[in-house]
Write a protein that holds these residues in place. Structure first.
Motif, PDB file in Angstrom:
ATOM      1  N   ALA A  85       0.830  -1.204   0.000  1.00 23.30           N
ATOM      2  CA  ALA A  85       0.000   0.000   0.000  1.00 23.30           C
ATOM      3  C   ALA A  85       0.865   1.256   0.000  1.00 23.30           C
ATOM      4  N   ALA A  86       2.081   1.153   0.491  1.00 20.44           N
ATOM      5  CA  ALA A  86       3.046   2.255   0.420  1.00 20.44           C
ATOM      6  C   ALA A  86       3.910   2.026  -0.839  1.00 20.44           C
ATOM      7  N   ASN A  87       4.985   2.768  -0.961  1.00 26.19           N
ATOM      8  CA  ASN A  87       5.940   2.559  -2.059  1.00 26.19           C
ATOM      9  C   ASN A  87       5.275   2.547  -3.430  1.00 26.19           C
ATOM     10  N   HIS A  88       4.335   3.465  -3.639  1.00 23.14           N
ATOM     11  CA  HIS A  88       3.661   3.648  -4.934  1.00 23.14           C
ATOM     12  C   HIS A  88       2.910   2.403  -5.396  1.00 23.14           C
ATOM     13  N   GLY A  89       2.497   1.573  -4.455  1.00 20.72           N
ATOM     14  CA  GLY A  89       1.743   0.384  -4.829  1.00 20.72           C
ATOM     15  C   GLY A  89       2.582  -0.656  -5.546  1.00 20.72           C
ATOM     16  N   LYS A  90       3.807  -0.838  -5.093  1.00 22.82           N
ATOM     17  CA  LYS A  90       4.711  -1.821  -5.712  1.00 22.82           C
ATOM     18  C   LYS A  90       4.204  -3.240  -5.454  1.00 22.82           C
ATOM     19  N   GLU A  91       4.137  -4.046  -6.510  1.00 26.53           N
ATOM     20  CA  GLU A  91       3.751  -5.449  -6.368  1.00 26.53           C
ATOM     21  C   GLU A  91       4.823  -6.176  -5.561  1.00 26.53           C
ATOM     22  N   LEU A  92       4.390  -6.902  -4.548  1.00 26.40           N
ATOM     23  CA  LEU A  92       5.308  -7.712  -3.754  1.00 26.40           C
ATOM     24  C   LEU A  92       5.346  -9.140  -4.284  1.00 26.40           C
ATOM     25  N   VAL A  93       4.164  -9.645  -4.637  1.00 26.19           N
ATOM     26  CA  VAL A  93       4.030 -10.994  -5.198  1.00 26.19           C
ATOM     27  C   VAL A  93       3.018 -10.900  -6.332  1.00 26.19           C
ATOM     28  N   ARG A  94       3.354 -11.496  -7.466  1.00 27.54           N
ATOM     29  CA  ARG A  94       2.420 -11.508  -8.600  1.00 27.54           C
ATOM     30  C   ARG A  94       2.557 -12.824  -9.343  1.00 27.54           C
ATOM     31  N   VAL A  95       1.409 -13.445  -9.586  1.00 27.23           N
ATOM     32  CA  VAL A  95       1.377 -14.685 -10.361  1.00 27.23           C
ATOM     33  C   VAL A  95       0.303 -14.522 -11.433  1.00 27.23           C
ATOM     34  N   ASP A  96       0.684 -14.771 -12.685  1.00 22.10           N
ATOM     35  CA  ASP A  96      -0.199 -14.595 -13.840  1.00 22.10           C
ATOM     36  C   ASP A  96      -0.539 -15.935 -14.474  1.00 22.10           C
ATOM     37  N   ARG A  97      -1.658 -15.967 -15.169  1.00 21.83           N
ATOM     38  CA  ARG A  97      -1.959 -17.085 -16.062  1.00 21.83           C
ATOM     39  C   ARG A  97      -1.428 -16.667 -17.430  1.00 21.83           C
ATOM     40  N   ASP A  98      -0.544 -17.470 -17.973  1.00 23.36           N
ATOM     41  CA  ASP A  98       0.171 -17.153 -19.199  1.00 23.36           C
ATOM     42  C   ASP A  98      -0.219 -18.160 -20.283  1.00 23.36           C
ATOM     43  N   LEU A  99       0.168 -17.890 -21.530  1.00 23.27           N
ATOM     44  CA  LEU A  99      -0.080 -18.839 -22.620  1.00 23.27           C
ATOM     45  C   LEU A  99       0.527 -20.200 -22.312  1.00 23.27           C
ATOM     46  N   ALA A 100       1.658 -20.193 -21.627  1.00 22.67           N
ATOM     47  CA  ALA A 100       2.351 -21.439 -21.301  1.00 22.67           C
ATOM     48  C   ALA A 100       1.869 -22.058 -19.986  1.00 22.67           C
ATOM     49  N   GLY A 101       0.946 -21.405 -19.304  1.00 21.03           N
ATOM     50  CA  GLY A 101       0.467 -21.924 -18.023  1.00 21.03           C
ATOM     51  C   GLY A 101       0.481 -20.837 -16.966  1.00 21.03           C
ATOM     52  N   ILE A 102       1.051 -21.159 -15.824  1.00 18.76           N
ATOM     53  CA  ILE A 102       1.092 -20.219 -14.703  1.00 18.76           C
ATOM     54  C   ILE A 102       2.503 -19.669 -14.586  1.00 18.76           C
ATOM     55  N   LYS A 103       2.593 -18.348 -14.509  1.00 16.15           N
ATOM     56  CA  LYS A 103       3.899 -17.678 -14.510  1.00 16.15           C
ATOM     57  C   LYS A 103       4.057 -16.838 -13.250  1.00 16.15           C
ATOM     58  N   ILE A 104       5.152 -17.071 -12.538  1.00 12.71           N
ATOM     59  CA  ILE A 104       5.496 -16.263 -11.369  1.00 12.71           C
ATOM     60  C   ILE A 104       6.345 -15.094 -11.855  1.00 12.71           C
ATOM     61  N   VAL A 105       5.902 -13.888 -11.537  1.00 17.41           N
ATOM     62  CA  VAL A 105       6.590 -12.673 -11.981  1.00 17.41           C
ATOM     63  C   VAL A 105       7.473 -12.191 -10.838  1.00 17.41           C
ATOM     64  N   THR A 106       8.726 -11.891 -11.143  1.00 21.40           N
ATOM     65  CA  THR A 106       9.676 -11.498 -10.099  1.00 21.40           C
ATOM     66  C   THR A 106      10.523 -10.307 -10.543  1.00 21.40           C
ATOM     67  N   GLY A 107      11.299  -9.799  -9.582  1.00 14.46           N
ATOM     68  CA  GLY A 107      12.319  -8.789  -9.859  1.00 14.46           C
ATOM     69  C   GLY A 107      11.796  -7.520 -10.492  1.00 14.46           C
ATOM     70  N   ARG A 108      12.467  -7.106 -11.563  1.00 10.81           N
ATOM     71  CA  ARG A 108      12.130  -5.832 -12.210  1.00 10.81           C
ATOM     72  C   ARG A 108      10.794  -5.859 -12.956  1.00 10.81           C
ATOM     73  N   GLN A 109      10.241  -7.051 -13.146  1.00 15.46           N
ATOM     74  CA  GLN A 109       8.947  -7.146 -13.828  1.00 15.46           C
ATOM     75  C   GLN A 109       7.777  -6.793 -12.896  1.00 15.46           C
TER      76      GLN A 109
END
Length: 194
Positions: A85-109
């Motif tokens: 909620a602070a830090n401009h709403g920076k994502e801490l954890v994000r997991v997407d459904r991708d064409l290849a399945g389930i993708k964990i997004v990390t780092g600079r993404q």
């Protein structure tokens, strides 16, 4: 003719009620999943250690796996996120459904989302209340399979014992949800949600 018209009205009303019931059940399931994430000790630990480099946070890795498991179990979910909620709403954890399945997004993404209504409006809600967005086409970068699909976002806030606050967001692909719900409707019926 009157009997045919009345019969058609009755069938349509029954179908509409069945659809409304299934939609209500689906919304309750989403709310239960958000509550599950909110009450996980792991979630509170990740919030407590934010912001920090993801590579040295084992709790963050574990929470990513929990999100991935939820996405695997709920095909109508396009994305699950924990957002600071602070830090401009920076994502801490994000997991997407991708064409290849389930993708964990990390780092600079991981992105800043504080300027989106599902973040700043959710933060203003009293504890325990759910934010449900308007239906719109998902235009956020990096949303993969959810991009361009009719989407609702369901969110709530949670906070650590030191009062650091975060937002939990589940993006629901309405195409997938409707396909799931539509199974109970007669074959010649179409659904429109407004």
């Amino acid at each position: 003719q009157d009997l045919l018209v009345q019969s058609s009205k009755d069938k349509l009303l029954t179908a509409a009620r069945a659809f409304a019931d299934r939609l209500s059940d689906a919304t309750s399931d989403i709310a239960a999943d958000i509550k599950f994430i909110e009450t996980l000790p792991l979630t509170l630990q990740v919030i407590e250690h934010a912001p920090g480099p993801a590579s040295d946070n084992p709790e963050q890795r574990q929470l990513e796996q929990v999100f991935a498991s939820l996405l695997a179990a709920r095909p109508e979910y396009a994305q699950i996120r924990l957002i600071d909620a602070a830090n401009h709403g920076k994502e801490l954890v994000r997991v997407d459904r991708d064409l290849a399945g389930i993708k964990i997004v990390t780092g600079r993404q991981l992105q800043e989302k504080g300027h989106f209504p599902y973040v700043f409006e959710t933060v203003r809600l009293p504890a325990g209340q759910l934010y449900i967005s308007e239906i719109n086409l998902n235009r956020e970068l990096g949303s993969h399979l959810g991009f361009g699909k009719p989407t609702i976002r369901v969110a709530t806030t949670t906070q650590s014992r030191t009062h650091k606050q975060a937002v939990i967001v589940i993006n629901v692909n309405l195409d997938g949800l409707f396909k799931h719900i539509h199974n109970d409707l007669p074959a010649n019926s179409n659904a429109l949600l407004t």
